[in-house]
Scaffold this motif. Structure first.
Motif, PDB file in Angstrom:
ATOM      1  N   GLN A 166       4.415  -4.483  13.279  1.00  0.00           N
ATOM      2  CA  GLN A 166       4.897  -4.861  14.575  1.00  0.00           C
ATOM      3  C   GLN A 166       4.290  -3.995  15.188  1.00  0.00           C
ATOM      4  OE1 GLN A 166       8.758  -5.500  15.807  1.00  0.00           O
ATOM      5  NE2 GLN A 166       9.438  -5.354  13.639  1.00  0.00           N
ATOM      6  N   GLY A 167       2.716  -3.724  15.143  1.00  0.00           N
ATOM      7  CA  GLY A 167       2.538  -3.145  16.269  1.00  0.00           C
ATOM      8  C   GLY A 167       1.956  -1.548  15.641  1.00  0.00           C
ATOM      9  N   LYS A 168       2.904  -0.741  14.564  1.00  0.00           N
ATOM     10  CA  LYS A 168       2.474   0.354  14.429  1.00  0.00           C
ATOM     11  C   LYS A 168       1.844   0.431  13.243  1.00  0.00           C
ATOM     12  CE  LYS A 168       6.581   2.262  16.953  1.00  0.00           C
ATOM     13  NZ  LYS A 168       6.536   2.554  17.984  1.00  0.00           N
ATOM     14  N   ASP A 169       1.280   2.185  12.561  1.00  0.00           N
ATOM     15  CA  ASP A 169       1.607   1.981  10.818  1.00  0.00           C
ATOM     16  C   ASP A 169       2.878   2.729  10.316  1.00  0.00           C
ATOM     17  OD1 ASP A 169       0.614   4.027  12.868  1.00  0.00           O
ATOM     18  OD2 ASP A 169       0.746   4.955  11.759  1.00  0.00           O
ATOM     19  N   ALA A 170       3.415   1.802   9.393  1.00  0.00           N
ATOM     20  CA  ALA A 170       4.484   1.796   9.264  1.00  0.00           C
ATOM     21  C   ALA A 170       4.059   2.848   7.967  1.00  0.00           C
ATOM     22  CB  ALA A 170       5.444   0.224   8.589  1.00  0.00           C
ATOM     23  N   TYR A 171       2.802   2.584   6.717  1.00  0.00           N
ATOM     24  CA  TYR A 171       3.111   3.106   5.524  1.00  0.00           C
ATOM     25  C   TYR A 171       1.843   3.835   5.358  1.00  0.00           C
ATOM     26  CZ  TYR A 171       7.371   1.266   4.463  1.00  0.00           C
ATOM     27  OH  TYR A 171       8.686   0.816   4.122  1.00  0.00           O
ATOM     28  N   THR A 172       1.181   4.902   5.074  1.00  0.00           N
ATOM     29  CA  THR A 172      -0.505   5.266   5.017  1.00  0.00           C
ATOM     30  C   THR A 172      -0.222   5.998   3.601  1.00  0.00           C
ATOM     31  OG1 THR A 172      -2.001   5.555   5.434  1.00  0.00           O
ATOM     32  CG2 THR A 172      -0.442   6.780   5.580  1.00  0.00           C
ATOM     33  N   GLY A 173      -0.903   5.952   2.640  1.00  0.00           N
ATOM     34  CA  GLY A 173      -1.705   6.179   1.347  1.00  0.00           C
ATOM     35  C   GLY A 173      -2.940   6.148   0.864  1.00  0.00           C
ATOM     36  N   THR A 174      -2.817   6.761  -0.288  1.00  0.00           N
ATOM     37  CA  THR A 174      -4.399   6.084  -1.021  1.00  0.00           C
ATOM     38  C   THR A 174      -4.143   4.525  -0.894  1.00  0.00           C
ATOM     39  OG1 THR A 174      -3.654   6.558  -3.604  1.00  0.00           O
ATOM     40  CG2 THR A 174      -4.735   8.389  -1.823  1.00  0.00           C
TER      41      THR A 174
ATOM     42  N   LEU B 117       0.096   0.900  -3.973  1.00  0.00           N
ATOM     43  CA  LEU B 117       0.080  -0.552  -4.518  1.00  0.00           C
ATOM     44  C   LEU B 117       0.999  -0.390  -5.045  1.00  0.00           C
ATOM     45  CD1 LEU B 117      -3.154  -1.689  -6.450  1.00  0.00           C
ATOM     46  CD2 LEU B 117      -1.992  -3.471  -5.650  1.00  0.00           C
ATOM     47  N   ASN B 118       1.053   0.980  -5.511  1.00  0.00           N
ATOM     48  CA  ASN B 118       2.423   1.026  -7.060  1.00  0.00           C
ATOM     49  C   ASN B 118       3.308   1.299  -6.257  1.00  0.00           C
ATOM     50  OD1 ASN B 118       1.259   0.832  -9.201  1.00  0.00           O
ATOM     51  ND2 ASN B 118      -0.103   2.489  -8.820  1.00  0.00           N
ATOM     52  N   ASP B 119       3.488   1.507  -4.795  1.00  0.00           N
ATOM     53  CA  ASP B 119       4.790   1.670  -3.656  1.00  0.00           C
ATOM     54  C   ASP B 119       6.335   0.307  -3.527  1.00  0.00           C
ATOM     55  OD1 ASP B 119       6.891   2.506  -1.982  1.00  0.00           O
ATOM     56  OD2 ASP B 119       5.725   3.582  -0.619  1.00  0.00           O
ATOM     57  N   PRO B 120       7.166   1.145  -4.596  1.00  0.00           N
ATOM     58  CA  PRO B 120       8.060  -0.455  -4.489  1.00  0.00           C
ATOM     59  C   PRO B 120       8.593  -0.672  -3.563  1.00  0.00           C
ATOM     60  CG  PRO B 120       9.073   1.865  -5.271  1.00  0.00           C
ATOM     61  CD  PRO B 120       7.983   2.441  -5.185  1.00  0.00           C
ATOM     62  N   LYS B 121       8.518   0.490  -1.895  1.00  0.00           N
ATOM     63  CA  LYS B 121       8.808  -0.172  -0.905  1.00  0.00           C
ATOM     64  C   LYS B 121       7.559  -1.083  -0.359  1.00  0.00           C
ATOM     65  CE  LYS B 121       9.184   3.346   2.145  1.00  0.00           C
ATOM     66  NZ  LYS B 121       9.713   4.724   0.926  1.00  0.00           N
ATOM     67  N   VAL B 122       6.394  -1.327  -0.792  1.00  0.00           N
ATOM     68  CA  VAL B 122       5.163  -1.903   0.273  1.00  0.00           C
ATOM     69  C   VAL B 122       5.254  -2.982  -0.591  1.00  0.00           C
ATOM     70  CG1 VAL B 122       2.909  -1.858   0.417  1.00  0.00           C
ATOM     71  CG2 VAL B 122       3.788   0.407   0.374  1.00  0.00           C
ATOM     72  N   ILE B 123       5.820  -2.972  -2.313  1.00  0.00           N
ATOM     73  CA  ILE B 123       5.593  -4.069  -2.517  1.00  0.00           C
ATOM     74  C   ILE B 123       6.655  -4.648  -2.331  1.00  0.00           C
ATOM     75  CG2 ILE B 123       6.022  -5.331  -5.067  1.00  0.00           C
ATOM     76  CD1 ILE B 123       4.743  -2.635  -6.413  1.00  0.00           C
TER      77      ILE B 123
ATOM     78  N   GLY C  38       4.761  -8.132  -2.376  1.00  0.00           N
ATOM     79  CA  GLY C  38       5.427  -9.543  -3.056  1.00  0.00           C
ATOM     80  C   GLY C  38       5.334  -9.035  -4.256  1.00  0.00           C
ATOM     81  N   THR C  39       6.091  -9.647  -5.359  1.00  0.00           N
ATOM     82  CA  THR C  39       6.039  -9.229  -7.143  1.00  0.00           C
ATOM     83  C   THR C  39       4.808 -10.471  -7.568  1.00  0.00           C
ATOM     84  OG1 THR C  39       8.344 -10.490  -6.897  1.00  0.00           O
ATOM     85  CG2 THR C  39       8.309  -8.445  -6.976  1.00  0.00           C
ATOM     86  N   LEU C  40       4.891 -11.313  -7.373  1.00  0.00           N
ATOM     87  CA  LEU C  40       3.490 -12.033  -8.177  1.00  0.00           C
ATOM     88  C   LEU C  40       1.845 -11.716  -8.141  1.00  0.00           C
ATOM     89  CD1 LEU C  40       4.898 -16.026  -6.264  1.00  0.00           C
ATOM     90  CD2 LEU C  40       5.258 -14.550  -8.683  1.00  0.00           C
ATOM     91  N   GLY C  41       2.283 -11.727  -9.377  1.00  0.00           N
ATOM     92  CA  GLY C  41       0.708 -11.658 -10.081  1.00  0.00           C
ATOM     93  C   GLY C  41       0.734  -9.889 -10.123  1.00  0.00           C
ATOM     94  N   ALA C  42      -0.754 -10.190 -10.680  1.00  0.00           N
ATOM     95  CA  ALA C  42      -1.087  -8.936 -11.509  1.00  0.00           C
ATOM     96  C   ALA C  42      -0.939  -7.586 -10.522  1.00  0.00           C
ATOM     97  CB  ALA C  42      -2.937  -8.703 -11.712  1.00  0.00           C
TER      98      ALA C  42
END
Lengths: 338, 300, 244
Positions: free
Chosen positions: C216-224, C229-235, C240-244
């Motif tokens: 929604q036009g804002k930077d919600a999360y940032t990190g390396t 990739l491993n952040d559960p919230k971002v996932i 999504g949980t499909l895929g490698a």
């Protein structure tokens, strides 16, 4: 300068049969373009068919006025089919090109001396409204429209709407047709049929993929809008005579202006647009010559009267640029507005 | 109706084919059969399918590189384009020469790569358009509301039920233009369901949809199968294909070059070379040398 | 997340931007990219990812906030001025001139500094060997993935201070997507600061140094990249949980 006289003459145009004729043709164009997205650039042709069909029905075929009206309507339906069958399967631009040409063909056929026995060629046709005082070539009782007038002789109304019984009869008939047509159109566009048409306007393939016969719907819209246009022509014929010089391409663009002014995809837009258009035209047509005569403009009276057409052109351009949805239109609904 | 964010493992249909697996293999219960369908644009042969059968009540994925002819094949099957030669039938009825809207009425619905949610109509109007049973859509009947009002209410109820499943019910009166790209994809799918189709052909249903929304879309596709429909979809997302497809057909340069269960097809060396790439299941961070260990480590 | 003491190549503060009057797509975006970094921007549709890139490149009206390039304020500058300053932009589609050859397309990239053509052509063809072999081919006859290579090559011709990529993997088959991502990584390793907007969030985060999740036009999360990739919230919300 007689301002009061100008205003009263202008006001009388509000209930003028010509205004109503424009409103009907505008309603037809609203169906074509506003709702179905069909680019019809030949509305003048439909109007000519309605007017001439009526007159010819009376003078050549000897029909009474109420049957002669259907000749005009029938002609317009045939015209729609001829236009639509080849072009409705192609891109919209093709319909636009074909309709401009077709309207001109109609006008030229009505103008040519070859058919003068039927069409009156350059002189047009008169004297088909039944007994009347001013027609130049009367066949007494032809058509019988004026004879069917139930209103007794005399003048009615109040300034600026003071007229004789004939004019009032035409006005009433015109208003009945206009009200009936507006109601029918309102019903149509708010029905499931109208929903399909609006979908087609935006994306034909999407509607096709939902199982609707898009070609049939477009043809129906073309026919209905065309019939409305020919009813407009019919009103013009009832109020005066018919002459091919009226049904020129400028007429088509005046109808477009009135339509865009009121709102292309609305039901009441054409009516309001026509009223504003005509009163504006009438007003400017009286104001400019008056100003010229009073020495305020460097033109003669007659030249000044033509300025209003330039103004109409400028208004059309400004409308399209700054307010394409017109007075009543909703910008969110229009496909030709980005 | 399942609403968990973790999708359950779908039960795959097996035993769909008859005989040895090769391109064009026959199916036990085909809903769509195509023979010798060929489409040429000037010198370019876009589609040249010798024989293919789509199994009924299963989810089949159609994959292949860009330009392989997948969308063109969709267009040919559904009447949006005419082939130079070939015949194909749906439930045994020939579709050759049948126009697009008639194909839709026969129960074969397709969606488009670039979503065709009618943006200038409301969500509810979009849904109502999907129904094929509204008598008011005929010109004469439309003038008399008493003929079609009741049916319109029934259709609206049907629409609300489907919209609720797709979580679009709160938006039913909004213009479709105000929906996000992913929501429009959902709307297109929901609208297709209003036609009560037998075979649903989805052209890249996940394109442009963010991954989290992808999962709910997949659930909806699985539901189609549960309700007895057949699905044929074009996709590039192999994780999705592996997750829900019962059968995979691979097209390249207009021809069907491979068929089979997803795991088998994705191990096919020719398919890997031309389409999947050898890094399908690898983390590109290791391939590019940006990370040295598979689980942790970061650059600069 | 410690910042280096260097001035970031690109930095935006509280950026507000949009297309239609009164409707903002970007609602206060804060982002920075240091020299040599590969930054990934992911997020749902309509989040403003492409709008963000276009705002940096002067293609969208910026209504609030600032954008700086190596410390200099470039907010509101038009695209042609930004190219002169070293901002290279690779659009998602319509990104080559189809009637021109590959060579001519690359020349268009150096329009403002034609003298350096030979040296830059060598650099670009060292990364895109394929292009070097087919310089005389008409760009219109190329596939989507090949055109994207040409577009990237063209942007690289003027030795950009920062390279902006709009969904480089869009519409490509899996093998071509992987190639595209590997290419972007190579370009970045050759020293080009790169900001890329991507729909394929997983692949994007696998190769980038740092990432931003726009919502929604804002930077919600940032990190390396790895952290995201491993952040559960971002996932849960984006990957999504499909895929490698």
């Amino acid at each position: 300068m007689d301002f009061l006289g100008i205003l009263s003459s202008t006001a009388s145009f509000i209930l003028d049969p010509t205004t109503m004729a424009y409103a009907l043709a505008g309603l037809g164009l609203a169906i074509h373009f506003g709702f179905a997205g069909l680019l019809n650039m030949g509305m003048a042709g439909f109007m000519a068919l309605g007017a001439y069909g009526y007159a010819i029905g009376i003078l050549t075929f000897g029909l009474p006025w109420y049957l002669a009206a259907f000749v005009g309507i029938g002609a317009s339906i045939v015209f729609s089919l001829i236009l639509g069958i080849p072009t409705l399967r192609l891109r919209g631009d093709y319909l636009a090109i074909v309709t401009i040409a077709a309207a001109e063909i109609i006008r030229l056929l009505l103008l040519t001396a070859v058919f003068t026995d039927v069409t009156g060629s350059a002189d047009g046709l008169t004297g088909f409204n039944g007994t009347g005082g001013t027609v130049t070539n009367p066949t007494p009782g032809a058509g019988g429209f004026n004879d069917a007038n139930p209103i007794p002789s005399g003048e009615y109304g109040f300034e600026p709407f003071l007229d004789n019984e004939r004019t009032w009869f035409i006005r009433i008939v015109g208003m009945l047709i206009l009200v009936g047509a507006t109601f029918a159109v309102w019903r149509l566009v708010n029905s499931p049929w109208g929903r399909v048409i609006k979908g087609i306007r935006e994306d034909e393939d999407a509607v096709r993929s939902l199982g609707k016969n898009v070609f049939a719907y477009k043809m129906q819209a073309l026919v209905i809008g065309g019939v409305l246009g020919s009813l407009g022509g019919l009103l013009l014929a009832l109020s005066t005579n018919v002459n091919s010089s009226v049904y020129v391409t400028s007429l088509t663009f005046f109808i477009w202006t009135a339509l865009l002014l009121g709102g292309a995809a609305t039901v009441f837009g054409p009516l309001v647009g026509s009223v504003i258009f005509w009163t504006l035209q009438a007003f400017l047509g009286l104001v400019f010559p008056a100003l010229a005569k009073a020495g305020l403009l460097p033109f003669t009276g007659i030249q000044a009267a033509q300025i209003r057409f330039i103004i109409v052109g400028v208004i059309l351009v400004l409308l399209v640029i700054f307010r394409p949805q017109g007075i009543f239109g909703n910008k969110k609904e229009l496909t030709f507005v980005k | 109706m399942s609403s968990s964010s973790q999708s359950s493992t779908p039960i795959k249909s097996t035993g769909l084919h008859v005989g040895e697996i090769k391109p064009g293999v026959a199916k036990k219960d085909p809903i769509l059969v195509a023979d010798g369908v060929r489409r040429q644009f000037g010198g370019l042969v876009a589609v040249d399918v010798a024989h293919v059968e789509i199994p009924r009540n299963a989810i089949t994925a159609l994959i292949g590189p860009n330009g392989a002819g997948k969308t063109t094949f969709f267009n040919l099957l559904t009447g949006f384009d005419t082939p130079n030669e070939g015949k194909w039938s749906f439930n045994g009825k020939s579709l050759a020469g049948v126009s697009a809207f008639k194909v839709a009425r026969m129960g074969l619905i397709r969606t488009f790569q670039l979503t065709k949610a009618l943006a200038l109509l409301s969500v509810m109007d979009n849904m109502k358009l999907g129904s094929t049973e509204q008598p008011g859509e005929k010109l004469g009947a439309s003038l008399f509301p008493f003929i079609w009002k009741k049916k319109d209410e029934e259709i609206e109820a049907q629409a609300i039920e489907i919209l609720t499943r797709f979580k679009l019910d709160t938006k039913k009166d909004d213009f479709a233009a105000s929906l996000s790209g992913g929501q429009r994809k959902l709307l297109e799918m929901a609208r297709a369901l209003m036609t009560k189709p037998e075979l649903v052909m989805l052209d890249e249903p996940m394109a442009g949809v963010n991954p989290a929304l992808t999962e709910s879309l997949l659930e909806h596709i699985l539901n189609l199968k549960k309700e007895g429909m057949t699905v044929l979809f074009v996709e590039h997302d192999m994780h999705m294909v592996r997750h829900i497809a019962d059968w995979v057909i691979v097209m390249a340069e207009g021809r069907v070059v491979a068929e089979g269960a997803p795991d088998e097809v994705m191990k096919n060396p020719a398919v890997i070379d031309a389409y999947l790439g050898s890094h399908q299941d690898t983390d590109l961070g290791t391939v590019t040398g940006r990370i040295t260990l598979p689980t942790k480590g970061k650059d600069s | 997340m410690a910042r280096t003491s260097e001035v970031p190549v690109i930095e935006t503060k509280d950026l507000l931007a949009g297309y239609l009057p009164g409707v903002n797509i970007l609602n206060g975006t804060n982002l920075y990219a240091n020299k040599g970094e590969l930054i990934g921007i992911i997020g749902p549709n309509g989040a403003g990812k492409s709008t963000f890139l276009k705002a940096i490149f002067g293609l969208v009206n910026v209504r609030g906030g600032t954008i700086t390039l190596n410390g200099d304020d470039i907010t509101g500058l038009k695209a042609n001025k930004l190219v002169a300053r070293g901002v290279g932009f690779v659009p998602q589609s319509n990104n080559v001139f189809p009637s021109l050859t590959i060579e001519e397309n690359l020349q268009m990239g150096l329009y403002q500094a034609p003298k350096r053509y030979d040296e830059r052509l060598e650099f670009v063809t060292s990364i895109f060997a394929e292009l070097g072999k087919r310089l005389k081919q008409r760009a219109g006859s190329l596939s989507g993935g090949e055109r994207q290579m040409v577009a990237m090559g063209r942007a690289l011709m003027m030795e950009p201070a920062v390279l902006l990529l709009d969904e480089p993997s869009a519409g490509l088959s899996p093998v071509r997507q992987d190639e595209a991502f590997i290419r972007v990584s190579e370009i970045n390793k050759a020293g080009v600061t790169t900001i890329m907007v991507e729909q394929n969030a997983r692949r994007c985060l696998q190769i980038c140094d740092r990432g931003y999740v726009l919502d929604q036009g804002k930077d919600a999360y940032t990190g390396t990249g790895r952290d995201l990739l491993n952040d559960p919230k971002v996932i849960g919300l984006y990957l999504g949980t499909l895929g490698a």
